[in-house]
Design an enzyme around this catalytic site. Structure first.
Site, PDB file in Angstrom:
ATOM      1  CG  HIS A  86      -0.158   0.035   2.533  1.00  0.00           C
ATOM      2  ND1 HIS A  86       0.408   1.181   3.071  1.00  0.00           N
ATOM      3  CD2 HIS A  86       0.133  -0.966   3.398  1.00  0.00           C
ATOM      4  CE1 HIS A  86       1.001   0.899   4.195  1.00  0.00           C
ATOM      5  NE2 HIS A  86       0.864  -0.402   4.419  1.00  0.00           N
ATOM      6  CD  GLU A 161       1.860  -5.672   8.234  1.00  0.00           C
ATOM      7  OE1 GLU A 161       2.116  -6.906   8.180  1.00  0.00           O
ATOM      8  OE2 GLU A 161       2.530  -4.805   7.656  1.00  0.00           O
TER       9      GLU A 161
END
Length: 295
Positions: A86, A161
């Site tokens: 990202h 994550e």
């Protein structure tokens, strides 16, 4: 009954990595690409002379110029999965641990996402875009999707994550004092150690994200898809493809990492750490969370 052996192949068919050099260097010349060769079958002819060998890579790796880069069509027996970290968040810039906390992109992160979207828009065969459901990944994915034919972004929480327990929300440099037990677990070399506060071990992260990528790969054999995720996930995927190979290095925001997955258990890294779409004078100064302290 004989044991089943998993085949994890670390061989590459294209330039593998881009490393930013000294920050005093500017422009495209500030990058060199790392290239490895398969000892099994693939021996590409180099059009350019090798430069010096870095001290941190193995004997089969060399630094070469970016001009040696070339694209190829999608192999029909593999799924080509373009894995992108990202864009930057304010917490990345501040060195604050995110984990599963839902932090948006900052302005730099949105510009990074626009840059990688422009790059990927030149890939005519992208058929699907997957993303972690956390905002920093899904917003990056939406920006990419808008440039790649308005594809729908398929959000999957399995691409999140690593959950970092009591460390989430803390500035890394202060974490040892604020939450010493969680910090000790985070820094541990044991891959099976959970982080206090509901955090995941490295083993749990590995199992989760390699399973979801294998599932995506089996749905898209012969095709090309994008997966937008997080630094810790990308490192775990690298370990799956190269369990005994070189370390993944730092995973910069919006870096492109391409995997080839077979319908069986073969994983190949086609290219690694490509950030040639970013302006090095503006967008590569930060990258917190893209190393072993990923969060």
């Amino acid at each position: 009954m004989s044991a089943v052996r998993t085949r994890c192949t670390c061989k590459t068919f294209a330039p593998v990595a881009l490393f930013p050099l000294d920050s005093r260097l500017r422009g495209a010349s500030a990058f060199l690409q790392l290239k490895t060769f398969s000892t099994a079958s693939y021996e590409p002819k180099l059009r350019h002379a090798f430069t010096r060998r870095p001290t941190h890579v193995g004997k089969s790796a060399f630094l070469i110029s970016m001009a040696d880069s070339s694209s190829s069509s999608v192999n029909p027996i593999y799924a080509e999965i373009i894995v992108v970290r990202h864009g930057e968040t304010e917490w990345n810039a501040d060195g604050r641990i995110q984990g599963h906390l839902d932090v948006e992109l900052n302005d730099v992160g949105r510009q990074q996402a626009a840059s990688v979207a422009d790059r990927l828009s030149r890939e005519p065969k992208i058929s699907a875009i997957y993303s972690s459901d956390l905002k920093r990944a899904s917003e990056t994915a939406e920006i990419i999707a808008a440039r790649c034919g308005e594809l729908e972004v398929i959000k999957d929480p399995e691409l999140r994550e690593r959950h970092l327990g009591d460390l989430q929300g803390l500035v890394l440099r202060e974490a040892a004092n604020v939450s010493p037990k969680a910090h000790k677990a985070f820094m541990s070399h044991r891959t099976d150690e959970d982080i206090p506060g509901g955090g995941e071990s490295l083993d749990k992260l590995y199992d989760r994200c390699t399973s979801v990528l294998q599932r995506i790969g089996r749905k898209h054999i012969g095709g090309q898809v994008v997966v937008v995720t997080h630094g810790g996930v990308v490192r775990a995927l690298h370990k799956r493809a190269c369990p005994n190979g070189k370390l993944a290095g730092k995973i910069l925001n919006t870096s492109i990492n391409i995997f080839l997955l077979s319908d069986g258990d073969e994983w190949i890294i086609k290219s690694w750490g490509d950030v040639s779409h970013l302006d090095p004078t503006r967008y590569l100064k930060s990258g917190f969370g893209g190393d072993k302290l990923s969060g």
